[in-house]
Motif scaffolding. Structure first.
Motif, PDB file in Angstrom:
ATOM      1  N   ILE A   1       0.868  -1.037   0.153  1.00 57.22           N
ATOM      2  CA  ILE A   1       0.052  -0.077  -0.009  1.00 57.22           C
ATOM      3  C   ILE A   1       0.913   1.305   0.031  1.00 57.22           C
ATOM      4  N   ILE A   2       0.639   2.164  -0.888  1.00 57.21           N
ATOM      5  CA  ILE A   2       1.560   3.305  -0.997  1.00 57.21           C
ATOM      6  C   ILE A   2       0.611   4.740  -1.137  1.00 57.21           C
ATOM      7  N   GLU A   3       0.766   5.481  -0.055  1.00 61.93           N
ATOM      8  CA  GLU A   3       0.034   6.934   0.048  1.00 61.93           C
ATOM      9  C   GLU A   3       0.909   7.884   0.367  1.00 61.93           C
ATOM     10  N   GLY A   4       0.641   9.043   0.020  1.00 60.95           N
ATOM     11  CA  GLY A   4       1.009  10.207   0.524  1.00 60.95           C
ATOM     12  C   GLY A   4       0.132  10.677   1.731  1.00 60.95           C
ATOM     13  N   THR A   5       0.760  11.112   2.915  1.00 60.61           N
ATOM     14  CA  THR A   5      -0.085  11.588   4.083  1.00 60.61           C
ATOM     15  C   THR A   5       0.593  12.491   4.732  1.00 60.61           C
ATOM     16  N   SER A   6      -0.321  13.061   6.014  1.00 59.80           N
ATOM     17  CA  SER A   6      -0.020  14.100   6.659  1.00 59.80           C
ATOM     18  C   SER A   6       0.259  13.201   7.909  1.00 59.80           C
ATOM     19  N   GLY A   7       0.073  11.929   7.737  1.00 57.64           N
ATOM     20  CA  GLY A   7       0.529  11.171   9.163  1.00 57.64           C
ATOM     21  C   GLY A   7      -0.794  10.457   9.730  1.00 57.64           C
TER      22      GLY A   7
ATOM     23  N   SER B   1       3.561  13.950  -6.306  1.00 59.55           N
ATOM     24  CA  SER B   1       4.559  13.044  -7.247  1.00 59.55           C
ATOM     25  C   SER B   1       5.052  11.864  -6.835  1.00 59.55           C
ATOM     26  N   VAL B   2       5.573  12.008  -5.605  1.00 60.04           N
ATOM     27  CA  VAL B   2       6.509  10.913  -5.224  1.00 60.04           C
ATOM     28  C   VAL B   2       5.615   9.645  -4.789  1.00 60.04           C
ATOM     29  N   SER B   3       4.503  10.016  -4.208  1.00 55.83           N
ATOM     30  CA  SER B   3       3.582   8.984  -4.074  1.00 55.83           C
ATOM     31  C   SER B   3       3.063   8.268  -5.422  1.00 55.83           C
ATOM     32  N   LYS B   4       2.763   8.997  -6.209  1.00 55.70           N
ATOM     33  CA  LYS B   4       2.419   8.455  -7.544  1.00 55.70           C
ATOM     34  C   LYS B   4       3.615   7.952  -8.374  1.00 55.70           C
ATOM     35  N   ARG B   5       4.748   8.262  -8.318  1.00 55.97           N
ATOM     36  CA  ARG B   5       5.752   7.566  -9.038  1.00 55.97           C
ATOM     37  C   ARG B   5       6.117   6.022  -7.992  1.00 55.97           C
ATOM     38  N   LEU B   6       5.841   6.123  -6.941  1.00 52.76           N
ATOM     39  CA  LEU B   6       6.131   4.696  -6.411  1.00 52.76           C
ATOM     40  C   LEU B   6       5.097   3.788  -6.304  1.00 52.76           C
ATOM     41  N   GLY B   7       3.891   4.446  -6.589  1.00 45.52           N
ATOM     42  CA  GLY B   7       2.785   3.444  -7.083  1.00 45.52           C
ATOM     43  C   GLY B   7       2.732   2.829  -8.371  1.00 45.52           C
ATOM     44  N   GLU B   8       3.736   3.704  -9.352  1.00 46.61           N
ATOM     45  CA  GLU B   8       3.971   2.998 -10.579  1.00 46.61           C
ATOM     46  C   GLU B   8       4.962   1.959 -10.630  1.00 46.61           C
ATOM     47  N   GLU B   9       6.126   2.300  -9.751  1.00 45.47           N
ATOM     48  CA  GLU B   9       7.261   1.520 -10.109  1.00 45.47           C
ATOM     49  C   GLU B   9       7.211   0.315  -8.982  1.00 45.47           C
ATOM     50  N   THR B  10       6.369   0.284  -7.812  1.00 49.21           N
ATOM     51  CA  THR B  10       6.505  -0.935  -7.195  1.00 49.21           C
ATOM     52  C   THR B  10       5.682  -2.014  -7.640  1.00 49.21           C
TER      53      THR B  10
ATOM     54  N   ASN C   1       3.304  -5.166  -7.620  1.00 47.96           N
ATOM     55  CA  ASN C   1       2.002  -5.636  -6.587  1.00 47.96           C
ATOM     56  C   ASN C   1       1.838  -4.600  -5.695  1.00 47.96           C
ATOM     57  N   SER C   2       1.530  -3.116  -6.071  1.00 46.35           N
ATOM     58  CA  SER C   2       1.117  -2.151  -5.180  1.00 46.35           C
ATOM     59  C   SER C   2      -0.172  -1.551  -5.391  1.00 46.35           C
ATOM     60  N   TRP C   3      -0.660  -0.869  -4.611  1.00 44.84           N
ATOM     61  CA  TRP C   3      -1.842   0.220  -4.797  1.00 44.84           C
ATOM     62  C   TRP C   3      -1.570   1.386  -4.300  1.00 44.84           C
ATOM     63  N   TYR C   4      -1.647   2.377  -5.149  1.00 46.25           N
ATOM     64  CA  TYR C   4      -1.688   3.931  -4.663  1.00 46.25           C
ATOM     65  C   TYR C   4      -2.737   4.216  -4.344  1.00 46.25           C
ATOM     66  N   VAL C   5      -3.008   4.361  -2.913  1.00 43.20           N
ATOM     67  CA  VAL C   5      -4.476   4.867  -2.321  1.00 43.20           C
ATOM     68  C   VAL C   5      -4.909   6.025  -2.921  1.00 43.20           C
ATOM     69  N   ASN C   6      -4.306   7.205  -2.756  1.00 39.39           N
ATOM     70  CA  ASN C   6      -4.892   8.822  -3.337  1.00 39.39           C
ATOM     71  C   ASN C   6      -6.054   8.839  -2.522  1.00 39.39           C
TER      72      ASN C   6
END
Length: 453
Positions: A67-73, A130-139, A141-146
């Motif tokens: 699971i990949i996500e950009g978050t304030s915590g 941008s980093v969240s989205k890129r990691l979601g594309e590169e990793t 078996n991943s899922w970018y939450v957004n």
């Protein structure tokens, strides 16, 4: 026996608490929806679980995935709890303005944390979007939450938070007030409450540096309004799809200082140890008090717990450095009291100009008093130094005594700010403060500006 199957079964059904001290001048019953009772200590647990379950249901999230996500915590914490129970790996991408406590807590629950700079445009490749989205594309078996555009975010609040508020107020809620970041809480709760009673007013709390208020009022996305701000968890420099502006009746903006001050006041006057956005929310409510009557029931939602901000809003040194503490500033001693323990940087008449330049660079200062065996005999100032450099490029190898200006005036530590201000002119950029026992400190224009409330 009454127990939950796992920690995720404790999400939701948080209490409603009557506000007292801070709202004594508000003509309404003010109730706080206290979301820190969720297991991850924030409202974000609700939507984190919903987003994961919906992604599992439609195949976006596969067993053993990342699971990949950009978050304030806070969303990261909610995702972390679900990831632990369900067997996923989690990568959280955060902006560097977020508190150290949030980063440490996420790492404590097994998340990998990537920290990105705050002061960049959303489409900058270094931004946490941008980093969240890129990691979601590169990793694999991943899922970018957004969470910003994920409809499960608002859906969670439509299905849980909204119905809880309606039930807890026995359908008497007249106003709902909440800080707006991703927009899921205000849109989901607002949609549910307005379906029950179209007359319920939905107010968003925004921060300066964010685009929400002006966009809601004018339909204009004003990039001139976007700048870095300190308040965490609310405001955006983008327009998340989760923000349903049609449901929101209005916005009020709260300053960074007021958000921080009222975060402290909630703890000290209401016994509510809450996060930064709670300070924004209660100050926003007070700014809207003319909209309420004695028969109204106003619900304000408090997002997260104060433990994530002990190094910030609950640290007086941090507050003082940013001018957030209302300390009476009237004399020379007041202006320098937060750094009067530091030694005065000086240069001697027999040293070279290069030595003065080196000290200016090292200590990030613009003026240096010049001393000899007799005491203070001159001064070096960057403006005058630059002018002399334009006349003579070899100035660095000259003696201080040959290029120094007249010494800075010396004042007593009880001298008023008004008197000090009169001494600082185009030709004189600083004054020295006599602290006694042959100890002196320097006051510059910057120190006086810092003292302005």
């Amino acid at each position: 026996m009454d127990y939950a199957e796992n920690i995720l079964g404790t999400i939701g059904n948080t209490p409603m608490v009557k506000m007292n001290a801070l709202v004594k001048d508000v003509d309404a019953l003010v109730l706080a929806k206290y979301e820190t009772f969720n297991p991850g200590n924030s409202v974000k647990d609700r939507m984190a679980l919903m987003m994961i379950e919906d992604a599992e249901a439609d195949g976006r999230l596969q067993p053993g995935g990342t699971i990949i996500e950009g978050t304030s915590g806070n969303t990261g914490m909610g995702l972390a709890l679900a990831a632990i129970i369900k067997g996923y790996k989690l990568i959280c991408v955060m902006a560097d303005k977020q508190s150290k406590e949030k980063i440490d807590i996420l790492r404590a629950v097994g998340a990998e944390v990537v920290v990105c700079p705050t002061a960049v445009e959303p489409d900058d490749p270094r931004s946490y979007y941008s980093v969240s989205k890129r990691l979601g594309e590169e990793t694999p078996n991943s899922w970018y939450v957004n969470q910003y555009d994920n409809p499960s975010n608002a859906k969670a609040h439509y299905e849980s938070t909204g119905p809880e508020i309606w039930k807890q107020t026995d359908g008497k809620v007249t106003h709902f007030i909440v800080g707006v970041g991703t927009g899921g809480t205000i849109s989901g709760v607002g949609k549910y409450l307005k379906e029950q009673n179209p007359n319920v007013k939905i107010w968003g709390v925004d921060t300066y540096g964010s685009v929400f208020k002006k966009y809601h009022e004018t339909g204009i996305f004003d990039e001139n309004e976007i700048y870095s701000y300190i308040t965490e968890g609310i405001g955006e420099d983008i327009l998340p799809k989760n923000v349903n502006f049609d449901i929101i009746d209005g916005f009020t903006k709260v300053t960074d200082k007021d958000a921080a001050v009222y975060t402290q006041r909630l703890a000290k006057e209401e016994g509510m140890f809450l996060g930064n956005s709670a300070g924004s929310a209660i100050k926003g409510l007070l700014q809207l008090k003319e909209h309420f009557t004695k028969d109204d029931v106003v619900v304000v939602l408090f997002h997260d717990h104060g433990s994530r901000y002990v190094g910030k809003m609950f640290n007086d040194d941090w507050m003082r450095e940013r001018g957030f503490l209302d300390v009476e500033i009237s004399s020379a001693a007041d202006l320098i009291k937060d750094h009067d323990d530091k030694p005065l940087v000086t240069v001697k008449t027999g040293e070279l100009v290069s030595h003065a330049i080196e000290r200016m660079r090292k200590f990030k200062i613009s003026q240096i008093p010049v001393v000899d065996a007799e005491g203070f005999v001159g001064s070096i100032d960057e403006t005058a130094l630059f002018a002399k450099f334009m006349e003579n490029k070899d100035i660095a190898d000259m003696y201080i005594a040959d290029i120094m200006q007249k010494p800075f005036p010396i004042v007593h530590k009880n001298t008023s700010i008004d008197e000090i201000s009169k001494l600082i002119t185009k030709d004189n950029q600083a004054v020295l403060v006599d602290l006694g026992d042959n100890k002196h400190h320097i006051i510059t224009k910057y120190d006086i500006i810092k003292g302005i409330k």
